[in-house]
Every structure is written in C-alpha cells, then in structure tokens.
Write a protein that holds these residues in place. Structure first.
Motif, PDB file in Angstrom:
ATOM      1  N   GLU A 184      19.315 -15.249 -81.682  1.00 51.31           N
ATOM      2  CA  GLU A 184      19.564 -13.890 -82.150  1.00 51.31           C
ATOM      3  C   GLU A 184      18.293 -13.028 -82.199  1.00 51.31           C
ATOM      4  OE1 GLU A 184      19.587 -14.406 -86.878  1.00 51.31           O
ATOM      5  OE2 GLU A 184      21.099 -15.557 -85.804  1.00 51.31           O
ATOM      6  N   TYR A 185      17.081 -13.636 -82.163  1.00 51.89           N
ATOM      7  CA  TYR A 185      15.859 -12.865 -82.239  1.00 51.89           C
ATOM      8  C   TYR A 185      15.175 -12.648 -80.893  1.00 51.89           C
ATOM      9  CZ  TYR A 185      16.102 -13.560 -87.261  1.00 51.89           C
ATOM     10  OH  TYR A 185      16.493 -13.561 -88.563  1.00 51.89           O
ATOM     11  N   GLU A 186      15.676 -13.181 -79.832  1.00 51.70           N
ATOM     12  CA  GLU A 186      14.977 -13.104 -78.563  1.00 51.70           C
ATOM     13  C   GLU A 186      15.082 -11.721 -77.913  1.00 51.70           C
ATOM     14  OE1 GLU A 186      15.896 -16.266 -75.948  1.00 51.70           O
ATOM     15  OE2 GLU A 186      15.166 -17.772 -77.336  1.00 51.70           O
ATOM     16  N   LYS A 187      16.205 -11.090 -77.944  1.00 48.53           N
ATOM     17  CA  LYS A 187      16.387  -9.798 -77.292  1.00 48.53           C
ATOM     18  C   LYS A 187      16.520  -8.699 -78.338  1.00 48.53           C
ATOM     19  CE  LYS A 187      18.638 -11.554 -73.169  1.00 48.53           C
ATOM     20  NZ  LYS A 187      19.842 -11.503 -72.336  1.00 48.53           N
ATOM     21  N   PRO A 188      15.809  -7.580 -78.139  1.00 45.34           N
ATOM     22  CA  PRO A 188      15.977  -6.456 -79.062  1.00 45.34           C
ATOM     23  C   PRO A 188      17.315  -5.777 -78.794  1.00 45.34           C
ATOM     24  CG  PRO A 188      14.457  -5.855 -77.322  1.00 45.34           C
ATOM     25  CD  PRO A 188      14.790  -7.302 -77.136  1.00 45.34           C
ATOM     26  N   PRO A 189      17.757  -4.995 -79.730  1.00 46.37           N
ATOM     27  CA  PRO A 189      19.020  -4.287 -79.505  1.00 46.37           C
ATOM     28  C   PRO A 189      18.853  -3.268 -78.386  1.00 46.37           C
ATOM     29  CG  PRO A 189      17.985  -3.548 -81.537  1.00 46.37           C
ATOM     30  CD  PRO A 189      17.189  -4.714 -81.030  1.00 46.37           C
ATOM     31  N   PRO A 190      19.906  -2.904 -77.687  1.00 43.43           N
ATOM     32  CA  PRO A 190      19.794  -1.944 -76.586  1.00 43.43           C
ATOM     33  C   PRO A 190      19.422  -0.554 -77.110  1.00 43.43           C
ATOM     34  CG  PRO A 190      22.086  -2.440 -77.026  1.00 43.43           C
ATOM     35  CD  PRO A 190      21.273  -3.381 -77.873  1.00 43.43           C
ATOM     36  N   TYR A 191      18.674   0.156 -76.294  1.00 42.02           N
ATOM     37  CA  TYR A 191      18.234   1.509 -76.640  1.00 42.02           C
ATOM     38  C   TYR A 191      19.330   2.502 -76.308  1.00 42.02           C
ATOM     39  CZ  TYR A 191      15.751   5.934 -76.339  1.00 42.02           C
ATOM     40  OH  TYR A 191      15.371   7.238 -76.482  1.00 42.02           O
ATOM     41  N   SER A 192      19.637   3.387 -77.238  1.00 44.49           N
ATOM     42  CA  SER A 192      20.629   4.430 -76.956  1.00 44.49           C
ATOM     43  C   SER A 192      19.894   5.764 -76.942  1.00 44.49           C
ATOM     44  CB  SER A 192      21.738   4.420 -78.004  1.00 44.49           C
ATOM     45  OG  SER A 192      21.196   4.685 -79.277  1.00 44.49           O
ATOM     46  N   PRO A 193      19.907   6.494 -75.821  1.00 45.67           N
ATOM     47  CA  PRO A 193      19.182   7.759 -75.757  1.00 45.67           C
ATOM     48  C   PRO A 193      19.766   8.822 -76.683  1.00 45.67           C
ATOM     49  CG  PRO A 193      20.395   7.401 -73.722  1.00 45.67           C
ATOM     50  CD  PRO A 193      20.559   6.170 -74.563  1.00 45.67           C
ATOM     51  N   GLN A 194      21.019   8.796 -76.994  1.00 43.58           N
ATOM     52  CA  GLN A 194      21.643   9.761 -77.884  1.00 43.58           C
ATOM     53  C   GLN A 194      21.675   9.194 -79.303  1.00 43.58           C
ATOM     54  OE1 GLN A 194      22.595  12.752 -77.005  1.00 43.58           O
ATOM     55  NE2 GLN A 194      22.079  12.443 -74.860  1.00 43.58           N
ATOM     56  N   PRO A 195      21.272   9.979 -80.304  1.00 43.65           N
ATOM     57  CA  PRO A 195      21.383   9.487 -81.672  1.00 43.65           C
ATOM     58  C   PRO A 195      22.856   9.356 -82.048  1.00 43.65           C
ATOM     59  CG  PRO A 195      20.707  11.775 -81.667  1.00 43.65           C
ATOM     60  CD  PRO A 195      20.713  11.311 -80.239  1.00 43.65           C
ATOM     61  N   PRO A 196      23.165   8.466 -82.940  1.00 39.33           N
ATOM     62  CA  PRO A 196      24.570   8.309 -83.333  1.00 39.33           C
ATOM     63  C   PRO A 196      25.086   9.570 -84.010  1.00 39.33           C
ATOM     64  CG  PRO A 196      23.136   7.009 -84.749  1.00 39.33           C
ATOM     65  CD  PRO A 196      22.291   7.564 -83.651  1.00 39.33           C
ATOM     66  N   ALA A 197      26.333   9.873 -83.791  1.00 36.29           N
ATOM     67  CA  ALA A 197      26.941  11.070 -84.368  1.00 36.29           C
ATOM     68  C   ALA A 197      27.018  10.916 -85.876  1.00 36.29           C
ATOM     69  CB  ALA A 197      28.320  11.285 -83.777  1.00 36.29           C
ATOM     70  N   PHE A 198      26.824  12.041 -86.583  1.00 27.60           N
ATOM     71  CA  PHE A 198      26.842  12.026 -88.045  1.00 27.60           C
ATOM     72  C   PHE A 198      28.278  12.138 -88.517  1.00 27.60           C
ATOM     73  CE2 PHE A 198      26.825  14.485 -92.024  1.00 27.60           C
ATOM     74  CZ  PHE A 198      26.170  13.578 -92.827  1.00 27.60           C
ATOM     75  N   SER A 199      28.654  11.242 -89.364  1.00 23.83           N
ATOM     76  CA  SER A 199      29.981  11.342 -89.983  1.00 23.83           C
ATOM     77  C   SER A 199      29.759  11.737 -91.435  1.00 23.83           C
ATOM     78  CB  SER A 199      30.727  10.017 -89.880  1.00 23.83           C
ATOM     79  OG  SER A 199      30.026   9.023 -90.589  1.00 23.83           O
ATOM     80  N   GLN A 200      30.558  12.686 -91.908  1.00 21.02           N
ATOM     81  CA  GLN A 200      30.335  13.210 -93.255  1.00 21.02           C
ATOM     82  C   GLN A 200      30.544  12.126 -94.312  1.00 21.02           C
ATOM     83  OE1 GLN A 200      32.722  16.684 -93.718  1.00 21.02           O
ATOM     84  NE2 GLN A 200      31.401  17.932 -92.436  1.00 21.02           N
ATOM     85  N   SER A 201      31.590  11.509 -94.338  1.00 20.66           N
ATOM     86  CA  SER A 201      31.862  10.392 -95.242  1.00 20.66           C
ATOM     87  C   SER A 201      33.229   9.830 -94.891  1.00 20.66           C
ATOM     88  CB  SER A 201      31.809  10.825 -96.704  1.00 20.66           C
ATOM     89  OG  SER A 201      32.901  11.682 -96.984  1.00 20.66           O
ATOM     90  N   VAL A 202      33.636   8.889 -95.623  1.00 19.27           N
ATOM     91  CA  VAL A 202      34.931   8.249 -95.359  1.00 19.27           C
ATOM     92  C   VAL A 202      36.045   9.250 -95.642  1.00 19.27           C
ATOM     93  CG1 VAL A 202      36.438   6.346 -96.028  1.00 19.27           C
ATOM     94  CG2 VAL A 202      33.956   6.026 -95.990  1.00 19.27           C
TER      95      VAL A 202
END
Length: 115
Positions: free
Chosen positions: A6-24
């Motif tokens: 689980e530590y060998e590969k870093p997580p994939p890079y996403s060029p777009q920031p995640p969308a903001f969700s206001q709340s549940v």
C-alpha cells in the motif's frame, strides 16, 4: 527491506481540484450565511482601499553648514561693520567682543547680508 504494497505507489494526480460540496443534503452548516454581495452599486471609478495606507513622501532638504539660505550656492563670509572695527580699536579689550557681536554674514555668490 521491502515496503508493504500500500505504500509503494503514490495516489494518482488529479489536475482538477475536487468539487466543493456544501454539506450533506445541500444544507449549510449552522451559523453560516453566504455572501450576498454589495447592497448598492459602486460608483464608477471607485477603487477599494481595504487595509491600504497612504504614504506621503516629503523631499528632504540638505542643509550645508555655512551655505547661503537665499541662493543655496554661495558660502557665507564674515564682514565686520565699521562700528565694530572702531570699537575694537578704541576700546581694545572689550571692543573685540563688540566687534564680534556686530559682524554681518555676506554671501559670496549673491551678496545677500544676514545678521
């Protein structure tokens, strides 16, 4: 020394920031009020100055000791008055003090007298 899988590969890079969700459920958190914008339109040419500081710079004048305050070019020279020279000659010991007290300062450039 081998690292776990689980530590060998870093997580994939996403060029777009995640969308903001206001709340549940689309509701805002308690105490939060969204910004409504200015209540009145701003006048044309208005520049906001939040936190701005106005700085006024005064030009510095360099004062040279012995320079003429009128033309700022010449040098002030001591001129003794006729009365001062008369007192120095005829009232010798105290006349020298009178002569020094009665001197004028004259500019070598513009000829202005300063008392």
């Amino acid at each position: 020394m081998a690292l776990p899988q689980e530590y060998e590969k870093p997580p994939p890079y996403s060029p777009q920031p995640p969308a903001f969700s206001q709340s549940v459920g689309g509701q805002l958190p308690p105490g939060y009020q969204p910004y409504q914008g200015p209540s009145a339109p701003l006048p044309a040419g208005y520049t906001s100055t939040y936190g701005a500081t106005t700085v006024t710079v005064h030009p510095q004048e360099i004062i040279i000791v012995g320079a003429c305050p009128a033309c700022r070019v010449g040098v002030l020279e001591d001129d003794f008055t006729c009365l001062g020279i008369f007192c120095a000659i005829f009232f010798f010991p105290l006349g020298i003090l009178c002569c020094l007290a009665l001197k004028n300062r004259r500019c070598s450039n513009c000829g202005a007298y300063f008392g």
